[in-house]
Write a protein that holds these residues in place. Structure first.
Motif, PDB file in Angstrom:
ATOM      1  N   TYR A 231       8.647  -3.896  -0.274  1.00 21.71           N
ATOM      2  CA  TYR A 231       7.522  -3.385  -1.055  1.00 21.71           C
ATOM      3  C   TYR A 231       7.635  -1.870  -1.166  1.00 21.71           C
ATOM      4  N   LYS A 291      14.135  -5.552  -8.967  1.00 20.24           N
ATOM      5  CA  LYS A 291      13.797  -6.973  -8.878  1.00 20.24           C
ATOM      6  C   LYS A 291      15.003  -7.802  -8.452  1.00 20.24           C
ATOM      7  N   GLU A 296       9.684  -5.418  -4.771  1.00 22.87           N
ATOM      8  CA  GLU A 296       8.499  -5.337  -5.623  1.00 22.87           C
ATOM      9  C   GLU A 296       8.078  -3.873  -5.741  1.00 22.87           C
ATOM     10  N   ARG A 298       5.334  -1.399  -6.573  1.00 20.41           N
ATOM     11  CA  ARG A 298       3.872  -1.454  -6.619  1.00 20.41           C
ATOM     12  C   ARG A 298       3.286  -0.061  -6.815  1.00 20.41           C
TER      13      ARG A 298
END
Length: 355
Positions: A231, A291, A296, A298
């Motif tokens: 993340y 990806k 991810e 964010r």
């Protein structure tokens, strides 16, 4: 003609005019330069290598630079002291490394919710930034001449093993964090540590830390963070731009003639251009592949961004109260930014309307 060719043509042209005039008269100088960042890291370590490749031409052959990779001659955390005492005659780092000794130094490195690169350079070169920057080292008793010598645009604000959606998700995390942003995270319940880039991957992999920020996507990819944490959060609220410095021992600086000093300064200004252009050119291609690597991307929600900003202002209150020079620099930078805001608010298109 590409950027590298233009830059080389410029440096050669400079060398063939004013700088070359005193080439025979000036004493030759070898700048032995330990660096805080590996020269293989794009936009972080490559600018000083570019500088070393060009300073000989701009100085008319009177100055050369030999680079020592991190830890090979001097450890990154010791560069300021090593240059000041004359153990080496120059060094390349970022001023935020010295905030334990000089609290205001972080304001010359990266400011949370602070200026982007263009505004930062405007304050440094046309405001009081450079004057205050040198004053800080002089007041601290350091025998160094300081020159801004690279700048990069926003970093990512962290790599996490799990989503961070609310303030409670931060509490208890151990995180590698740099500069003034670390003070913000600590107030939010995060335990922070400042690790050099080469140690972060191992610390994440072994679980010694739970999360980390370091730099821009292209640099973080080189260090392999995406292999262990998935993340990646934006925007880089803690480092909207970051300045890097060339420190030169003042005894060495004073031995240079006017043309050599001008060559050193001008080549640093050229390196500022090189570094921001290089960094801006390579980030999107890395993000496009995120990806594929299971990452991810964010963007912090409004609650978290507002929390970071209000906490940052608490940190400012504490630091301006505890250190007079921090307060002096903060007031000057803030006054400059108030004026700049009128220009910024009217001159630039909102991102949503850009084509």
């Amino acid at each position: 003609m590409n950027f590298k060719k233009v830059a080389l043509a410029t440096t050669i042209a400079l060398a063939s005019t004013g700088f070359a005039v005193s080439a025979n008269a000036a004493g030759k100088i070898l700048l032995k330069t330990p660096v805080a960042f590996g020269t293989h890291l794009p936009a972080l370590g490559t600018p000083i290598k570019w500088y070393a490749d060009h300073i000989t031409a701009t100085s008319g052959g009177t100055i050369k630079m030999k680079i020592y990779e991190p830890g090979k001659l001097v450890n990154p955390a010791e560069i300021l002291d090593a240059v000041s005492t004359g153990k080496v005659n120059s060094g390349y780092a970022t001023a935020g490394y010295w905030q334990g000794k000089l609290p205001a130094s972080a304001l010359f490195s990266a400011v949370p919710f602070g200026p982007e690169a263009g505004e930062y350079m405007a304050w440094l070169y046309f405001g009081n930034g450079l004057k205050l920057y040198q004053e800080m080292y002089d007041q601290g008793g350091y025998n160094v001449k300081v020159l801004p010598c690279a700048i990069i645009s926003p970093e990512t604000s962290g790599w996490f093993k799990k989503p961070i959606e609310k303030p409670e998700d931060l509490k208890g995390l151990n995180m590698r964090f740099f500069g003034l942003g670390a003070s913000v995270m600590e107030k939010l319940g995060v335990g922070t540590v400042q690790l050099p880039g080469g140690e972060i991957f191992g610390a994440l992999e072994k679980g010694a830390i739970d999360a980390s920020e370091f730099s821009q996507p292209a640099i973080d990819q080189r260090l392999g963070f995406h292999k262990v944490v998935k993340y990646n959060y934006f925007p880089g609220w803690h480092q909207q731009s970051t300045v890097f410095e060339l420190l030169i021992n003042k005894d060495t600086w004073n031995k240079m003639d006017e043309a050599q000093q001008s060559a050193v300064e001008t080549t640093c200004m050229a390196t500022m251009t090189y570094s921001i252009a290089e960094g801006e050119a390579m980030q999107f291609s890395v993000m496009q592949k995120a990806k594929e690597n299971g990452v991810e991307i964010r963007y912090w929600n409004d609650e978290m961004l507002n929390l970071f900003e209000t906490t940052w202002m608490e940190v400012v209150d504490e630091k301006t109260s505890s250190d007079p020079f921090f307060n002096k620099v903060w007031k000057d930078l803030s006054e400059f930014r108030k004026g700049y805001e009128l220009w910024e608010a009217n001159a630039f298109l909102p991102r949503a309307t850009r084509q």
